[in-house]
Design an enzyme around this catalytic site. Structure first.
Site, PDB file in Angstrom:
ATOM      1  N   LEU A 186       1.999   5.075   0.730  1.00 53.86           N
ATOM      2  CA  LEU A 186       2.016   5.545   1.952  1.00 53.86           C
ATOM      3  C   LEU A 186       1.715   7.407   1.956  1.00 53.86           C
ATOM      4  O   LEU A 186       2.555   7.496   1.145  1.00 53.86           O
ATOM      5  CB  LEU A 186       2.058   5.254   3.299  1.00 53.86           C
ATOM      6  N   GLU A 225      16.779 -11.387   1.675  1.00 51.76           N
ATOM      7  CA  GLU A 225      15.514  -9.954   2.764  1.00 51.76           C
ATOM      8  C   GLU A 225      15.287 -10.639   4.371  1.00 51.76           C
ATOM      9  O   GLU A 225      15.501  -9.136   5.083  1.00 51.76           O
ATOM     10  CB  GLU A 225      14.271 -10.385   2.093  1.00 51.76           C
ATOM     11  N   HIS A 251      12.699  -3.849  -0.134  1.00 48.42           N
ATOM     12  CA  HIS A 251      11.855  -3.765  -1.110  1.00 48.42           C
ATOM     13  C   HIS A 251      13.435  -5.071  -2.297  1.00 48.42           C
ATOM     14  O   HIS A 251      14.610  -4.858  -1.586  1.00 48.42           O
ATOM     15  CB  HIS A 251      12.598  -2.176  -1.551  1.00 48.42           C
ATOM     16  N   HIS A 293       0.727  -0.871  -0.146  1.00 47.13           N
ATOM     17  CA  HIS A 293       0.172  -0.047   0.227  1.00 47.13           C
ATOM     18  C   HIS A 293       0.674   1.235   0.183  1.00 47.13           C
ATOM     19  O   HIS A 293       2.009   1.679   0.342  1.00 47.13           O
ATOM     20  CB  HIS A 293      -0.674   0.323   1.870  1.00 47.13           C
TER      21      HIS A 293
END
Length: 208
Positions: free
Chosen positions: A98, A184, A115, A96
């Site tokens: 922001l 990650e 990311h 989402h």
């Protein structure tokens, strides 16, 4: 008292699990008082519940269906997080974008995002797929993962940690995804620890 880390998710929560495991092992000195998802029935919520962490679901769709602006959703999301009194907010696969209606509620609380790309490359969605396609075209030889501060520009905040990830000639997309996800999980824990250390140092300096 351990620093409080609120985690935002949208999917399977494998990066959330990396944080949960690091806290359990003592390699990340923190606690997670709340996990928020913008999608219901995702596996990340089950991971949190299994670890005894309170969860909340706040989806955008009811807002858009009612004709409410995204900014109202963002403001409500921010208030939900504020009630948990976080020292750090981690976006772990949170899908989402922001707005300032969210970001302005955290003038002194750090927000970080994970990311799966190098700074300035493949910002936004489908970063791994786009990197793989670029590799196949001979445009790049490797990709990477970064933990960065969250600003309004998508994936444009200051990089805190960056790690290059090899793309092998024999890779298919699934192999590259697996390699990136393994990086990650390590980098997010390191990034959270780094920011919490920085925040603790600020508090110590201001108290001195």
């Amino acid at each position: 008292m351990a620093p409080r880390v609120v985690v935002l998710i949208s999917g399977t929560g494998s990066n959330l699990q990396a944080l949960i495991d690091a806290i359990a092992k003592g390699t990340l000195k923190a606690e997670i008082p709340l996990v928020i998802s913008n999608r219901s029935k995702v596996f990340g919520l089950e991971r949190a519940e299994k670890a005894g962490i309170p969860t909340k679901v706040l989806a955008l769709k009811p807002y858009t269906t009612a004709g409410k602006p995204r900014t109202e959703y963002d403001a409500d999301l921010a208030q939900l997080i504020v009630t948990a009194k976080p020292d750090l907010v981690v976006l772990a696969g949170f899908m989402h974008i922001l707005s300032p209606a969210f970001l302005d509620q955290f003038p002194s609380t750090p927000l970080i995002n994970l990311h799966p790309a190098l700074p300035g490359q493949f910002d936004g969605a489908r970063a791994i797929e786009r990197a793989f396609e670029a590799f196949q075209k001979g445009e790049i030889k490797h990709t990477g993962v970064m933990v960065h501060r969250v600003i309004q520009e998508v994936d444009g905040g200051e990089p805190l940690l960056v790690e290059q990830v090899e793309i092998k000639p024999e890779d298919d997309l699934a192999a590259l995804q697996e390699r990136i996800h393994s990086v990650e999980h390590v980098l997010l824990v390191r990034g959270a620890a780094l920011v919490l250390e920085q925040e603790a140092a600020k508090k110590n300096n201001s108290a001195a």
